[in-house]
Write a protein that holds these residues in place. Structure first.
Motif, mmCIF file in Angstrom:
data_model
loop_
_atom_site.group_PDB
_atom_site.id
_atom_site.type_symbol
_atom_site.label_atom_id
_atom_site.label_comp_id
_atom_site.label_asym_id
_atom_site.label_seq_id
_atom_site.Cartn_x
_atom_site.Cartn_y
_atom_site.Cartn_z
ATOM 1 N N PHE A 62 0.856 -1.328 -0.168
ATOM 2 C CA PHE A 62 0.148 0.159 0.132
ATOM 3 C C PHE A 62 0.858 1.263 -0.191
ATOM 4 C CE2 PHE A 62 -3.439 -2.862 1.731
ATOM 5 C CZ PHE A 62 -3.950 -2.693 0.541
ATOM 6 N N ALA A 63 2.151 1.280 0.562
ATOM 7 C CA ALA A 63 3.015 2.234 0.552
ATOM 8 C C ALA A 63 3.350 2.591 -0.798
ATOM 9 C CB ALA A 63 4.216 2.169 1.337
ATOM 10 N N VAL A 64 3.825 1.495 -1.343
ATOM 11 C CA VAL A 64 4.139 1.711 -2.981
ATOM 12 C C VAL A 64 2.866 2.590 -4.022
ATOM 13 C CG1 VAL A 64 4.544 0.514 -5.029
ATOM 14 C CG2 VAL A 64 5.715 -0.213 -2.894
ATOM 15 N N LEU A 65 1.867 1.827 -3.642
ATOM 16 C CA LEU A 65 0.644 2.456 -4.235
ATOM 17 C C LEU A 65 0.261 4.047 -3.896
ATOM 18 C CD1 LEU A 65 -2.102 -0.399 -4.024
ATOM 19 C CD2 LEU A 65 -0.611 0.282 -6.049
ATOM 20 N N ALA A 66 0.764 4.086 -2.552
ATOM 21 C CA ALA A 66 0.591 5.826 -2.156
ATOM 22 C C ALA A 66 1.506 6.513 -2.901
ATOM 23 C CB ALA A 66 0.727 5.656 -0.783
ATOM 24 N N CYS A 67 2.762 6.139 -2.918
ATOM 25 C CA CYS A 67 3.970 6.916 -3.857
ATOM 26 C C CYS A 67 3.454 6.959 -5.055
ATOM 27 C CB CYS A 67 5.026 6.286 -3.680
ATOM 28 S SG CYS A 67 5.951 6.054 -2.072
ATOM 29 N N LEU A 68 2.860 5.942 -5.775
ATOM 30 C CA LEU A 68 2.493 6.143 -7.321
ATOM 31 C C LEU A 68 1.142 7.052 -7.222
ATOM 32 C CD1 LEU A 68 3.136 2.600 -8.546
ATOM 33 C CD2 LEU A 68 4.546 4.485 -8.728
ATOM 34 N N GLY A 69 0.329 6.980 -6.451
ATOM 35 C CA GLY A 69 -0.666 7.803 -6.452
ATOM 36 C C GLY A 69 -0.355 9.283 -6.270
ATOM 37 N N ALA A 70 0.769 9.708 -5.296
ATOM 38 C CA ALA A 70 1.133 11.093 -5.107
ATOM 39 C C ALA A 70 1.842 11.653 -6.280
ATOM 40 C CB ALA A 70 2.226 11.009 -3.913
ATOM 41 N N THR A 71 2.406 10.837 -7.015
ATOM 42 C CA THR A 71 3.164 11.109 -8.208
ATOM 43 C C THR A 71 2.043 11.502 -9.439
ATOM 44 O OG1 THR A 71 3.638 8.953 -8.919
ATOM 45 C CG2 THR A 71 5.193 10.151 -7.940
ATOM 46 N N LEU A 72 1.021 10.714 -9.508
ATOM 47 C CA LEU A 72 -0.219 10.847 -10.356
ATOM 48 C C LEU A 72 -0.685 12.220 -9.981
ATOM 49 C CD1 LEU A 72 -1.994 10.008 -12.334
ATOM 50 C CD2 LEU A 72 -3.341 8.912 -10.734
ATOM 51 N N MET A 73 -0.846 12.633 -8.781
ATOM 52 C CA MET A 73 -1.415 13.929 -8.458
ATOM 53 C C MET A 73 -0.380 14.990 -8.802
ATOM 54 S SD MET A 73 -4.426 13.746 -7.089
ATOM 55 C CE MET A 73 -4.864 12.498 -8.361
ATOM 56 N N TYR A 74 0.677 14.651 -8.750
ATOM 57 C CA TYR A 74 1.832 15.930 -8.927
ATOM 58 C C TYR A 74 1.834 15.977 -10.505
ATOM 59 C CZ TYR A 74 4.389 15.953 -4.626
ATOM 60 O OH TYR A 74 4.758 15.944 -3.255
ATOM 61 N N GLY A 75 1.565 15.148 -11.394
ATOM 62 C CA GLY A 75 1.634 15.039 -12.849
ATOM 63 C C GLY A 75 0.219 15.845 -13.165
ATOM 64 N N LEU A 76 -0.938 15.617 -12.492
ATOM 65 C CA LEU A 76 -1.884 16.313 -12.678
ATOM 66 C C LEU A 76 -1.888 17.838 -12.308
ATOM 67 C CD1 LEU A 76 -5.011 16.352 -13.647
ATOM 68 C CD2 LEU A 76 -5.642 15.409 -11.187
ATOM 69 N N GLY A 77 -1.283 18.143 -10.918
ATOM 70 C CA GLY A 77 -1.143 19.325 -10.723
ATOM 71 C C GLY A 77 -0.242 20.219 -11.615
ATOM 72 N N ALA A 78 0.584 19.663 -12.243
ATOM 73 C CA ALA A 78 1.556 20.364 -13.331
ATOM 74 C C ALA A 78 0.812 20.781 -14.593
ATOM 75 C CB ALA A 78 2.743 19.417 -13.759
#
Length: 296
Positions: A151-167
């Motif tokens: 779940f920690a790995v999924l959390a990291c990938l979810g965070a980076t997806l949010m960063y990409g959307l934020g950009a």
């Protein structure tokens, strides 16, 4: 890139690399919600007086709706996800997953903003995500007793997806907005969302001084000052050059983790990280094989 911009780029990479160290030091004592809430609240408290001193309150107020939305997507949600991941995986690995942010950004910009995906960029996306799969396959486990790492790995990938959307959101809605207004407003919006949740999840036992020091450094240095530097770089050298910070963050995160936490860089982390950084350099156009560089 001027020497001052290069210095700020390296300083930003060092500060964002240190954020993974600070989260590791504070997550267990504060918990993810309280840690993320304190991070954005401290950052907002640091940035707000600077915003008022520069006379840019009106700019933030004028664009408060898109700034608030970017703050939730680009700060509140990924900060919470990384605080959760810090409970289970080390700083170096989390920072390597963080390097996938430009991959998501390129993919979302193509799907939403119509950015052109050239063959080298498509190849870069493919290589980068192979690196992600390699790392995730090695680290992610959902077996009883080890599911927290998965779940920690999924959390990291979810965070980076949010960063990409934020950009893409920033590019579409906040072009021309002063960097200080964007940085301050985004942290204020994140604090408004997270503070009630963080107070509700406040730890029963008082946190030790080391954890408090880590969360203060996380808010002041790795968030408040770092976001100001990031938006300054975007304004001065453009997003294509500012994204170069992504390649440097894992180096500093692994360095800080090794120096202060005794973390080790494994061969899997090294191989997966190399693929992610190679793919990112191609997907963002930072490296263009065969392209001639203009003389400086």
């Amino acid at each position: 890139m001027k020497q001052r911009d290069l210095f700020e780029l390296l300083l930003l990479a060092a500060l964002w690399g240190a954020s993974f160290l600070f989260m590791r030091l504070g997550a267990a004592d504060f918990g993810p919600l309280a840690l993320a809430a304190l991070r954005v609240a401290i950052a907002a408290a640091v940035l707000l007086p600077l915003l008022l001193w520069r006379g840019e309150w009106a700019a933030m107020h004028r664009h408060w709706k898109p700034i608030a939305l970017v703050g939730i997507v680009n700060s509140a949600l990924p900060f919470l996800a990384y605080a959760y991941a810090a409970l289970s995986i080390n700083a170096g690995l989390a920072s390597i997953f963080n390097a996938t942010s430009p991959l998501w950004a390129a993919l979302i910009a193509w799907a939403w903003l119509g950015d052109r995906l050239t063959p080298p960029r498509v190849l870069g996306l493919a290589i980068g995500f192979v690196g992600v799969i390699w790392l995730a396959w090695d680290k992610a486990s959902f077996k009883p007793g080890a599911e927290a790492v998965g779940f920690a790995v999924l959390a990291c990938l979810g965070a980076t997806l949010m960063y990409g959307l934020g950009a893409s959101m920033s590019k579409k809605w906040l072009a021309g907005v002063p960097p200080m207004a964007t940085a301050t407003g985004s942290q204020l919006a994140a604090a408004v969302l997270l503070l009630p949740l963080g107070l509700g999840a406040w730890p029963a036992q008082p946190a030790p001084p080391l954890a408090w020091g880590a969360v203060i450094a996380l808010g002041v240095l790795s968030t408040g000052l770092a976001y100001l530097l990031y938006f300054r770089l975007i304004a001065h050298v453009g997003p294509a050059n500012a994204i170069a910070v992504t390649f440097l963050i894992p180096l500093f995160a692994v360095l800080w983790g090794g120096l202060f936490l005794g973390e080790r860089l494994t061969l899997t982390m090294l191989g997966g990280g190399a693929l992610i950084l190679l793919g990112t350099s191609l997907a963002t156009g930072f490296w263009r094989p065969g392209a001639r560089q203009s003389p400086r």
